[in-house]
Design a protein around this motif. Structure first.
Motif, PDB file in Angstrom:
ATOM      1  N   ARG A 240      -5.835   2.505   2.529  1.00 55.31           N
ATOM      2  CA  ARG A 240      -5.400   1.477   3.003  1.00 55.31           C
ATOM      3  C   ARG A 240      -6.997   0.765   3.502  1.00 55.31           C
ATOM      4  O   ARG A 240      -7.009  -0.565   3.201  1.00 55.31           O
ATOM      5  CB  ARG A 240      -5.666   2.038   5.658  1.00 55.31           C
ATOM      6  CG  ARG A 240      -5.473   0.748   6.241  1.00 55.31           C
ATOM      7  CD  ARG A 240      -4.082   0.292   5.582  1.00 55.31           C
ATOM      8  NE  ARG A 240      -3.086   0.909   5.640  1.00 55.31           N
ATOM      9  CZ  ARG A 240      -1.784   1.135   6.994  1.00 55.31           C
ATOM     10  NH1 ARG A 240      -2.545   0.567   7.812  1.00 55.31           N
ATOM     11  NH2 ARG A 240      -1.172   1.668   6.884  1.00 55.31           N
ATOM     12  N   ALA A 241      -8.185   1.017   2.883  1.00 55.03           N
ATOM     13  CA  ALA A 241      -9.004   0.738   2.836  1.00 55.03           C
ATOM     14  C   ALA A 241      -8.765  -0.136   1.292  1.00 55.03           C
ATOM     15  O   ALA A 241      -9.701  -1.289   2.069  1.00 55.03           O
ATOM     16  CB  ALA A 241     -10.036   1.452   2.886  1.00 55.03           C
ATOM     17  N   SER A 242      -8.364   0.544   0.393  1.00 60.02           N
ATOM     18  CA  SER A 242      -8.489   0.027  -0.973  1.00 60.02           C
ATOM     19  C   SER A 242      -7.689  -1.366  -0.490  1.00 60.02           C
ATOM     20  O   SER A 242      -7.347  -2.766  -1.273  1.00 60.02           O
ATOM     21  CB  SER A 242      -7.943   1.033  -1.690  1.00 60.02           C
ATOM     22  OG  SER A 242      -7.952   0.477  -3.650  1.00 60.02           O
TER      23      SER A 242
ATOM     24  N   ALA B 270       1.121  -1.096   0.036  1.00 61.09           N
ATOM     25  CA  ALA B 270       0.405  -0.138   0.158  1.00 61.09           C
ATOM     26  C   ALA B 270       0.821   1.396   0.076  1.00 61.09           C
ATOM     27  O   ALA B 270       1.831   1.247   1.252  1.00 61.09           O
ATOM     28  CB  ALA B 270      -0.827  -0.146   1.184  1.00 61.09           C
ATOM     29  N   VAL B 271       0.788   2.057  -0.722  1.00 61.27           N
ATOM     30  CA  VAL B 271       2.179   3.224  -0.899  1.00 61.27           C
ATOM     31  C   VAL B 271       1.249   4.298  -1.515  1.00 61.27           C
ATOM     32  O   VAL B 271       0.240   4.728  -2.261  1.00 61.27           O
ATOM     33  CB  VAL B 271       3.052   2.679  -2.851  1.00 61.27           C
ATOM     34  CG1 VAL B 271       3.662   3.874  -3.376  1.00 61.27           C
ATOM     35  CG2 VAL B 271       3.483   0.889  -2.460  1.00 61.27           C
ATOM     36  N   HIS B 272       2.357   5.407  -0.578  1.00 59.23           N
ATOM     37  CA  HIS B 272       1.717   7.118  -0.549  1.00 59.23           C
ATOM     38  C   HIS B 272       2.773   7.261  -1.065  1.00 59.23           C
ATOM     39  O   HIS B 272       4.057   6.840  -0.340  1.00 59.23           O
ATOM     40  CB  HIS B 272       1.043   7.061   0.700  1.00 59.23           C
ATOM     41  CG  HIS B 272       1.276   7.786   1.973  1.00 59.23           C
ATOM     42  ND1 HIS B 272       1.981   6.004   3.027  1.00 59.23           N
ATOM     43  CD2 HIS B 272       2.213   8.573   2.674  1.00 59.23           C
ATOM     44  CE1 HIS B 272       2.838   6.382   3.530  1.00 59.23           C
ATOM     45  NE2 HIS B 272       2.854   7.904   3.699  1.00 59.23           N
TER      46      HIS B 272
ATOM     47  N   ALA C  10       7.015  -7.342  -4.490  1.00 67.90           N
ATOM     48  CA  ALA C  10       5.224  -7.743  -3.475  1.00 67.90           C
ATOM     49  C   ALA C  10       4.657  -8.118  -4.737  1.00 67.90           C
ATOM     50  O   ALA C  10       4.808  -8.375  -5.844  1.00 67.90           O
ATOM     51  CB  ALA C  10       4.809  -5.922  -3.266  1.00 67.90           C
ATOM     52  N   ASP C  11       3.284  -8.509  -4.292  1.00 67.30           N
ATOM     53  CA  ASP C  11       2.623  -9.478  -5.266  1.00 67.30           C
ATOM     54  C   ASP C  11       1.504  -8.706  -6.244  1.00 67.30           C
ATOM     55  O   ASP C  11       1.364  -9.107  -6.813  1.00 67.30           O
ATOM     56  CB  ASP C  11       1.807 -10.752  -4.761  1.00 67.30           C
ATOM     57  CG  ASP C  11       3.541 -11.761  -3.743  1.00 67.30           C
ATOM     58  OD1 ASP C  11       3.192 -13.100  -4.763  1.00 67.30           O
ATOM     59  OD2 ASP C  11       3.007 -11.898  -2.512  1.00 67.30           O
ATOM     60  N   ALA C  12       1.686  -7.693  -5.121  1.00 71.21           N
ATOM     61  CA  ALA C  12       0.344  -6.612  -5.801  1.00 71.21           C
ATOM     62  C   ALA C  12       0.247  -5.084  -6.061  1.00 71.21           C
ATOM     63  O   ALA C  12       1.202  -4.971  -4.330  1.00 71.21           O
ATOM     64  CB  ALA C  12      -1.405  -7.171  -5.548  1.00 71.21           C
ATOM     65  N   ILE C  13       0.387  -4.217  -6.180  1.00 64.18           N
ATOM     66  CA  ILE C  13       0.604  -2.557  -5.653  1.00 64.18           C
ATOM     67  C   ILE C  13      -0.346  -2.152  -5.747  1.00 64.18           C
ATOM     68  O   ILE C  13      -1.918  -2.419  -6.462  1.00 64.18           O
ATOM     69  CB  ILE C  13       1.856  -2.572  -6.241  1.00 64.18           C
ATOM     70  CG1 ILE C  13       2.910  -2.811  -6.275  1.00 64.18           C
ATOM     71  CG2 ILE C  13       1.751  -0.731  -5.713  1.00 64.18           C
ATOM     72  CD1 ILE C  13       3.802  -2.893  -6.873  1.00 64.18           C
ATOM     73  N   VAL C  14      -0.900  -1.315  -4.201  1.00 65.84           N
ATOM     74  CA  VAL C  14      -2.624  -0.469  -4.565  1.00 65.84           C
ATOM     75  C   VAL C  14      -1.240   0.852  -3.832  1.00 65.84           C
ATOM     76  O   VAL C  14      -0.801   0.685  -3.538  1.00 65.84           O
ATOM     77  CB  VAL C  14      -3.268  -0.736  -3.635  1.00 65.84           C
ATOM     78  CG1 VAL C  14      -4.343   0.296  -3.393  1.00 65.84           C
ATOM     79  CG2 VAL C  14      -4.334  -2.263  -3.470  1.00 65.84           C
ATOM     80  N   ALA C  15      -2.030   2.021  -4.754  1.00 62.70           N
ATOM     81  CA  ALA C  15      -1.312   3.176  -4.818  1.00 62.70           C
ATOM     82  C   ALA C  15      -2.484   4.283  -4.523  1.00 62.70           C
ATOM     83  O   ALA C  15      -3.719   4.451  -5.082  1.00 62.70           O
ATOM     84  CB  ALA C  15      -0.466   3.449  -6.113  1.00 62.70           C
TER      85      ALA C  15
END
Length: 268
Positions: free
Chosen positions: A183-185, A100-102, A116-121
């Motif tokens: 965070r929720a995503s 979880a990237v900001h 990582a296996d997946a990235i939500v940004a």
């Protein structure tokens, strides 16, 4: 401050990094990330790990001040080994890891998210390797997992950054969301993964790692040899001094070996 682990709901562990002011990690910090991720993945009740951060940005790389304060090369070797351990822990985690990237994700941050296996940004996230402007090398292995080969080389040679939206267009970022929804995503994606059978998800992670075309551990270790050579030869200190004198006059030593720069600073 430091690295903490929480379990917000069944099947999901969140490893959070918090090293103010910019999440430039000291040697022990990298080992702490490695340990936290490995322990979370080894917990049979966990089926997905979320790797997140507090503060201004996700990660600004290595704490260069720690290296500069130390005598000899012990701190540099420690940083190399600590980064290697943290990146490998994310890659080898027994269950999928969602980053979880900001804000800024630079240097060592690319090593973490690239494995990582997946990235939500968040929509304010930027990614890059300003290593050549910092007298360093490394993590091209992981940037190559985020963008096509020629773009990786261009970004590496120029020290430019790309946005979360650009990485989404390349398919390496799963979702780009407003900062307040990050965070929720990330938890939403983790929840979907964690709904799978725990044994089967571990088999799937091992199988997918087994078909990777590049051995990320060996590839990154090869890069680290050149990082050490740059420091031994003195070119690393020379480049760091001239870069910061030109880019940020009077700023002194940076907090991070690969710390955040703005687009304006990159163009200076």
């Amino acid at each position: 401050m430091g690295v903490s682990t929480s379990v917000p709901e069944d099947g999901i562990a969140v490893v959070t990094v918090d090293f103010p002011p910019v999440n430039a990690l000291p040697v022990q910090g990298w080992y702490d990330v490695a340990g936290a991720v490995r322990r979370a993945g080894a917990d049979p009740a966990v089926r997905c790990v979320v790797l997140a951060a507090e503060g201004r940005g996700f990660n600004a790389g290595v704490d260069i001040k720690e290296i500069q304060r130390a005598e000899g090369h012990a701190a540099l070797v420690g940083a190399n080994r600590g980064c290697y351990a943290a990146f490998a822990a994310v890659y080898d985690c027994e269950v999928p890891v969602v980053a979880a990237v900001h804000g800024f994700c630079l240097g060592g941050g690319i090593g973490l998210v690239g494995n990582a296996d997946a990235i939500v940004a968040a929509d304010d996230a930027t990614f890059g390797l300003p290593e050549l402007d910092r007298g360093a090398l490394g993590a091209a292995t992981h940037l190559a997992r985020l963008v096509p080969q020629h773009l990786m080389r261009t970004l590496y040679y120029t020290s430019r950054t790309v946005t979360a939206a650009e990485l989404h267009a390349h398919g390496s970022v799963w979702r780009v969301v407003p900062r307040a929804e990050l965070r929720a995503s990330a938890l939403g994606l983790a929840r979907e993964i964690a709904a799978k059978d725990g044994t089967l998800i571990r088999l799937a992670k091992a199988a997918i790692n087994g078909i990777d075309p590049v051995d990320v551990r060996r590839s990154y270790r090869f890069e680290q040899g050149f990082t050490f050579e740059a420091n031994l030869s003195g070119v690393a200190d020379r480049v760091r001094g001239t870069t910061f004198a030109a880019v940020v006059p009077g700023a002194g030593a940076p907090d991070a070996l690969d710390g955040p720069t703005t687009d304006k600073e990159q163009q200076t």
